[in-house]
Design an enzyme around this catalytic site. Structure first.
Site, short mmCIF file in Angstrom:
data_model
loop_
_atom_site.label_atom_id
_atom_site.label_comp_id
_atom_site.label_asym_id
_atom_site.label_seq_id
_atom_site.Cartn_x
_atom_site.Cartn_y
_atom_site.Cartn_z
N GLN A 208 0.66 -1.11 -0.19
CA GLN A 208 -0.08 -0.04 -0.14
C GLN A 208 0.83 1.36 0.10
O GLN A 208 0.43 2.39 0.21
CB GLN A 208 -0.80 -0.01 1.21
CG GLN A 208 -2.13 -1.11 1.13
CD GLN A 208 -3.10 -0.83 -0.04
OE1 GLN A 208 -3.25 0.19 -0.24
NE2 GLN A 208 -3.77 -1.99 0.08
N LYS A 231 -1.60 -3.26 -7.76
CA LYS A 231 -1.88 -1.99 -6.89
C LYS A 231 -1.25 -0.72 -7.31
O LYS A 231 -1.30 0.18 -6.64
CB LYS A 231 -1.56 -2.40 -5.36
CG LYS A 231 -2.80 -3.57 -4.91
CD LYS A 231 -2.54 -3.74 -3.44
CE LYS A 231 -3.42 -4.70 -3.05
NZ LYS A 231 -3.45 -5.36 -1.62
C1 PLP Z 1 -3.23 -6.31 -0.84
C2 PLP Z 1 -2.31 -6.38 0.21
C3 PLP Z 1 -1.61 -7.50 0.34
C4 PLP Z 1 -1.43 -8.75 -0.62
O1 PLP Z 1 -1.24 -8.39 -1.89
P1 PLP Z 1 -1.63 -9.65 -3.04
O2 PLP Z 1 -1.68 -8.66 -4.13
O3 PLP Z 1 -3.14 -10.08 -2.87
O4 PLP Z 1 -0.68 -10.62 -3.12
C5 PLP Z 1 -0.75 -7.67 1.23
N1 PLP Z 1 -0.50 -6.66 2.08
C6 PLP Z 1 -1.26 -5.47 2.04
C7 PLP Z 1 -1.00 -4.38 3.07
C8 PLP Z 1 -2.09 -5.41 1.02
O5 PLP Z 1 -2.91 -4.36 0.79
#
Ligand code: PLP
Length: 411
Positions: A208, A231
């Site tokens: 994040q 992301k």
């Molecule tokens: C989304 C997320 C993950 C997991 O990411 P993936 O893309 O599902 O492997 C791990 N930690 C945080 C803080 C996240 O927001």
């Protein structure tokens, strides 16, 4: 003009580069506020993936022919772009994975092989399940002990308690840079410094953070930094694990297969060097290439400006939401960004989320893969609006009006 003061950069020209954003759902303009779950992709990333499959498709690292060499070059170029972006000292310290979850599991399995019974691992109270469960599995496997840094009611880690948990028994500390549920920005540089004083290594979950701020792994001095492509405006199914070479060299392979070997016989196999030692099998080639393009796109933005703008969006959203009756923000840390989690007294988050959806507003509801955070606040879940730099103040207004309308319908 007031408008120019709040809009730090040309958000409209940025939005034009994200095709998903300019559509309607249920006859309403889409307001996409679920960036914590996944971000939208700029056209350059979508085009790069299409280009790969249209003209370049071939396997990498093993072909004598033109297409394979070209694809290898583009895939390895992506690694270089990402290395520079996070300021990793060496290219081979940047490992392609399938995402944050895969990166953390790699470390938990492989670095975990170096740990013994009684060794301690520290995580925090606000971790995503993917930064909890791999360590629990490791503890079961090796007889290690899991300790948890507590947080206060604002959703801030209690650093004194962390200091007390640290000892010569601490071998690894794994914390999130930014909480996906609370938006808290953790003092990961300080957390790393304190862990290093005890000789422990540090993994930062950057899922994040990298899309919201400048990340310099050398400045943080972390030993591992993991994030997901999807992301950070790149494709799904690809991610990065940065690791310091000296540590990666000591770690055994995680998975066996093609690409990760130097020489295979039935008697004995020797392993390939970094980064290939940890990249068994055919990777997500188009994903890697697309992720490189996403980082080239990001390189064209001023991340300090992005951070400032997103903070403005979140602060404005909080201020306006708090005017609504029964509103309670979950996550009120002094250092926070881009995530606004809330509940409304007497109403279920899912019902609010469903009504927002019908108004074209995409949010996430539920526990956000952080059940212990929900238990801490004694709530079933939250409604979470999470922002990216392509969101606008006008969209915040639509969200607030939408929440108000939903409350009125449900009460
Ligand atoms: C989304 C997320 C993950 C997991 O990411 P993936 O893309 O599902 O492997 C791990 N930690 C945080 C803080 C996240 O927001």
């Amino acid at each position: 003009m007031a408008e120019e003061k709040t809009i730090a950069f040309d958000v409209e020209s940025i939005r034009e580069q994200f095709p998903t954003l300019s559509q309607q759902v249920y006859g309403k303009d889409l307001v996409y506020l679920d960036n914590g779950a996944t971000s939208q992709k700029p056209k350059v990333v979508i085009d790069a993936i299409g280009h790969y499959y249209t003209l370049e498709n071939s396997n990498i690292h093993r072909g004598v022919h033109f297409l394979s060499q070209q694809a290898t070059e583009h895939y390895e170029h992506a690694r270089k772009v990402i290395q520079q972006y996070i300021n990793a000292p060496l290219e081979e310290e940047v490992l392609f994975t399938s995402g944050t979850t895969a990166g953390i599991n790699l470390v938990a399995f492989s670095y975990g092989e170096l740990l013994s019974e009684g060794d301690e691992i520290i995580i925090s109270a606000m971790e995503h399940h993917s930064n909890i469960v791999p360590w629990q599995i490791l503890c079961e496997r090796k007889g290690c002990i899991l300790k948890v840094i507590p947080m206060n009611e604002h959703g801030e880690l209690m650093m004194d308690a962390y200091s007390n948990l640290l000892s010569h028994r601490t071998k690894l500390v794994a914390v999130t840079h930014i909480s996906n549920t609370l938006g808290t920005i953790n003092p990961v540089k300080e957390i790393t410094r304190m862990a290093h004083e005890q000789g422990a290594v540090v993994l930062i979950d950057g899922a994040q953070s990298i899309q919201h701020m400048t990340v310099d792994v050398q400045e943080l001095d972390c030993d591992f930094y993991a994030f997901s492509g999807h992301k950070v405006f790149g494709p799904t199914g690809v991610g990065i694990l940065y690791g310091k070479k000296a540590i990666l060299d000591k770690m055994p392979p995680y998975q066996g297969g093609g690409d990760m070997i130097e020489k295979v016989t039935f008697e004995k196999t020797t392993y390939n060097g970094l980064p290939h030692k940890f990249e068994a099998g055919t990777p997500n080639i188009s994903g890697g290439i697309g992720l490189g393009v996403a980082f080239e796109f990001l390189s064209g933005l001023d991340m300090d400006e992005v951070e400032h703008y997103e903070k403005e969006l979140a602060t404005y959203a909080e201020k306006e939401l708090l005017k609504l009756d029964g509103m309670r923000l979950i996550g009120t840390a002094k250092e926070k960004t881009s995530v606004v989690s809330f509940i409304v007294e007497g109403l279920h988050p899912f019902d609010i989320g469903t009504l927002l959806d019908k108004q074209g507003i995409a949010v996430r509801t539920g526990h956000h893969c952080t059940q212990p955070v929900m238990d801490f606040f004694k709530i079933p879940g939250t409604v979470r609006a999470s922002f990216a730099f392509y969101n606008t103040m006008a969209e915040v207004d639509i969200l607030v009006k939408g929440v108000e309308r939903s409350i009125n319908m449900l009460r």
